[in-house]
Design a protein around this motif. Sequence first.
Motif, PDB file in Angstrom:
ATOM      1  N   ARG A 246      34.896  38.845  44.439  1.00  0.00           N
ATOM      2  CA  ARG A 246      35.229  40.260  44.653  1.00  0.00           C
ATOM      3  C   ARG A 246      36.446  40.414  45.546  1.00  0.00           C
ATOM      4  NH1 ARG A 246      29.157  42.883  45.288  1.00  0.00           N
ATOM      5  NH2 ARG A 246      29.206  44.027  43.333  1.00  0.00           N
ATOM      6  N   GLY A 247      36.526  39.580  46.565  1.00  0.00           N
ATOM      7  CA  GLY A 247      37.691  39.644  47.445  1.00  0.00           C
ATOM      8  C   GLY A 247      38.953  39.202  46.713  1.00  0.00           C
ATOM      9  N   LEU A 249      39.500  38.994  43.334  1.00  0.00           N
ATOM     10  CA  LEU A 249      39.838  39.616  42.049  1.00  0.00           C
ATOM     11  C   LEU A 249      39.710  41.129  42.080  1.00  0.00           C
ATOM     12  CD1 LEU A 249      37.986  36.919  39.970  1.00  0.00           C
ATOM     13  CD2 LEU A 249      40.456  37.272  39.965  1.00  0.00           C
ATOM     14  N   GLY A 250      39.643  41.685  43.280  1.00  0.00           N
ATOM     15  CA  GLY A 250      39.608  43.140  43.401  1.00  0.00           C
ATOM     16  C   GLY A 250      38.391  43.708  42.692  1.00  0.00           C
ATOM     17  N   GLY A 251      38.595  44.812  42.021  1.00  0.00           N
ATOM     18  CA  GLY A 251      37.479  45.471  41.344  1.00  0.00           C
ATOM     19  C   GLY A 251      37.316  45.032  39.910  1.00  0.00           C
ATOM     20  N   THR A 252      37.869  43.864  39.562  1.00  0.00           N
ATOM     21  CA  THR A 252      37.894  43.486  38.143  1.00  0.00           C
ATOM     22  C   THR A 252      36.651  42.739  37.687  1.00  0.00           C
ATOM     23  OG1 THR A 252      39.019  41.400  38.588  1.00  0.00           O
ATOM     24  CG2 THR A 252      40.416  43.326  38.217  1.00  0.00           C
TER      25      THR A 252
END
Lengths: 473, 473
Positions: A246-247, A249-252
């Motif tokens: 999550r950190g 790859l952002g919200g992907t």
Amino acid sequence: MTHHLNAADEGFVARLAEALGPDAVRPAEPRYLEEPRGRYHGQAAAVVRPDTTEAVAAAVRLCAGARVGIVPYSGGTGLVGGQILSNGPMPVLLSFERMNRIRDVNVIDGILTAEAGCILADVHAAAGEVARIFPLTLASEGSARIGGLLATNAGGVHVIRYGNARDLCLGVEAVLADGTIVRGLSRVVKDNMGYNFRHVVIGSEGTLGLITAASLRLYPRLAETATAWASVASPADALALLGRLRGALGGTVSAFELISTQGLEFLAETLPQVTQPPAMPGDWRVLVEVDDGPGGNVGDRLEAALADAIEAGLVGDVLIAQADAQRAAFWRVREMIPEANRAIGAISSHDISIPPSRLPEFIATAGPMLGALDPGVRINCFGHLGDGNLHYNAFPARGESRDRYEPIRASVSRAVHDLVHEFGGSVAAEHGVGRLKVADLERYADPGKLEAMRRLKQAFDPLGILNPGAVLA
Amino acid sequence: MTHHLNAADEGFVARLAEALGPDAVRPAEPRYLEEPRGRYHGQAAAVVRPDTTEAVAAAVRLCAGARVGIVPYSGGTGLVGGQILSNGPMPVLLSFERMNRIRDVNVIDGILTAEAGCILADVHAAAGEVARIFPLTLASEGSARIGGLLATNAGGVHVIRYGNARDLCLGVEAVLADGTIVRGLSRVVKDNMGYNFRHVVIGSEGTLGLITAASLRLYPRLAETATAWASVASPADALALLGRLRGALGGTVSAFELISTQGLEFLAETLPQVTQPPAMPGDWRVLVEVDDGPGGNVGDRLEAALADAIEAGLVGDVLIAQADAQRAAFWRVREMIPEANRAIGAISSHDISIPPSRLPEFIATAGPMLGALDPGVRINCFGHLGDGNLHYNAFPARGESRDRYEPIRASVSRAVHDLVHEFGGSVAAEHGVGRLKVADLERYADPGKLEAMRRLKQAFDPLGILNPGAVLA
């Protein structure tokens, strides 16, 4: 709350047919009275099949006048008996199958307005035609209908990114228990014009009102997808991996599913034709999927993030899908786990959620706890780790039938639910309460919340005609 | 609904002080009785400042017993008079300022549990300490408190990506109008254990229950941010640009704010020290921000997407911030627009939302409509275009005072609201109903929805002691 209801008799069914037209009222064929797990068998004087919101309201007014119970019937795929009433005064079923129009698709607004009887797969297809997605994705999408999916606030594999069914709906049109129509098909994300009615009726399992249509949120269909298997030694490592991804790859991150060695063994035993993931070090597998727009470079980014995780000792091995067919094969493993479970035959199945930080301890505690009830019990624990939502299922020892475990079945269920409660979780995570978990709700819910629930039921269904016996006894 | 309430007299205040302790009851200083726009002036027999949930419940029980009205008081930043009661029997204010503990921060669960009196900026800071964000971002974050933000379902600039306040909350602890405490600080994303109480009380503006604490969702603090000005010829082009960016950049678009030439002129006139964006072709500017994890390459991707949009004739020119200081300068323009508006002095301000697809036609229609009322009226229309949420404000002609427009002020407001309603929008988008829009709610809301709202009020506050006169008359 006890309500006095009357049985729907022939005369009442005739009045419904007169009011709604003969097409709208049919005998209740057996398929309406069965449910996927075969635990409940229903009864109904008739199936009422209105084709407009006004006809739903007319049917409800007649039932209210006669104090006849209404069992709302959507796709019939629910797993907790919410669509099946087995006893008490004979009800009518109210099926939304003829309300299956997609009323409108607006790409700029990102809204698709669907009637309650639309099948989820048809909504997916309509969204696809305008290069959008409706992110609600679950195993029963070929049969489940929008009304039931919202009434139960369905979950599925993409909640981690897009939220539950309630989060994917901007507004509803609904019929209250006295036939009042609430028209609230909002198309705007921001609307604080008074109390939020949609969130009252969504998730109420047809006991506070009947959803007849909904404005659903569409999202861009993203050009790049990367899908991978990763193996980890423990659920704790799986959670740490999720935090890293999550950190990085952002919200992907759009899916993060946990699968155990036990689950793969069940699959090999019952569905050997399903291609298994390769052998990897570690007892647990994670199926992770990432989506982004063009140039998002998701494959390389996912690979780099997983390589870092291997480097950090968090992940044993990884396999990234190289083509759509391979991606589909990865997902098939996940999708076939429930079918393998059915073939093995569970003693007891649990749709639970636990605060993620406590999941590893829960899993470490629950196994030995059930082992103490019977040392042969096998556990298959799998599901939506990112949401803290696991399907925690207990099975017989190899070669044994579940009949032998009938004496401890209630104890297994109680022990699991008590432990979930102790860990601050929910014993009705994504399938709802239905009739299966009414006693659990009474047992575990905060007394203040139960009081608030009773007030809602009294305010919206004082006669108790809407889905009698579901959610609240 | 008319309720008979009693005035809080000295004896009642003394009983409150006796029950809660002398520290908890104070005279109502003037600051509690004013609001940011100066339209309402309040009254209160005392300010009650409980420091525990149990003390809130005790105060509420005393008020219920005496039928004394309670005005919940949070940060006092609301713009619709929800925190100010001007007339009727003397109420007490219930301030949450002493309930300002952050009870827990859990990075793995992504949950921060805050009491109602926590100031938003303090929650941001606590999230930052563990490298997370709480995405609710709005101008008043230095004063606004969590309880009021949830009670009004606050919006802000990041709704486009992260949702409204209600979407950022997994559970609440609340006190009902009879003092019942509902303990629902859920830490799980998936929980269908009965009706959803948090969504009933969130957005009810303190009229259905008093939120005492909330479990709030944290998100990763992303490593890469890109911020740009883009100029467009029209709101329709701005919407088309947003559609492109969403497709190209996945879910990474975290802000998309529309600003008009008129807004920049007001800024130049009243706050010349604010650095303006450079001259660009086109009457409208968009401030766009994109965030992603490391390697997301957001600057290049945003630049490429904007270059494509220029190529397509959709965008006049762009400027991408090259450093944090420049990014902050871009945002300062947006943040200072409301202050410039205050300095100019609006005839009438409107917090509206419209389905995005109809926004261009709305803007094209509303300007001439107001021009017909008075040809000198200037419009400053700006805000959260991606949510369809604009602040649509009418101002005097250059050099004129707003006093001259007092005779048409009501007509301006009515004309804008009627048009919003005709376009399927909301006249209370992110600021709530409060007392300012009670008549609008009666006028525009669907009758079925109003009926549902009255049932909720009757179910949760039959005596009408919670925030009397707010939301529902």
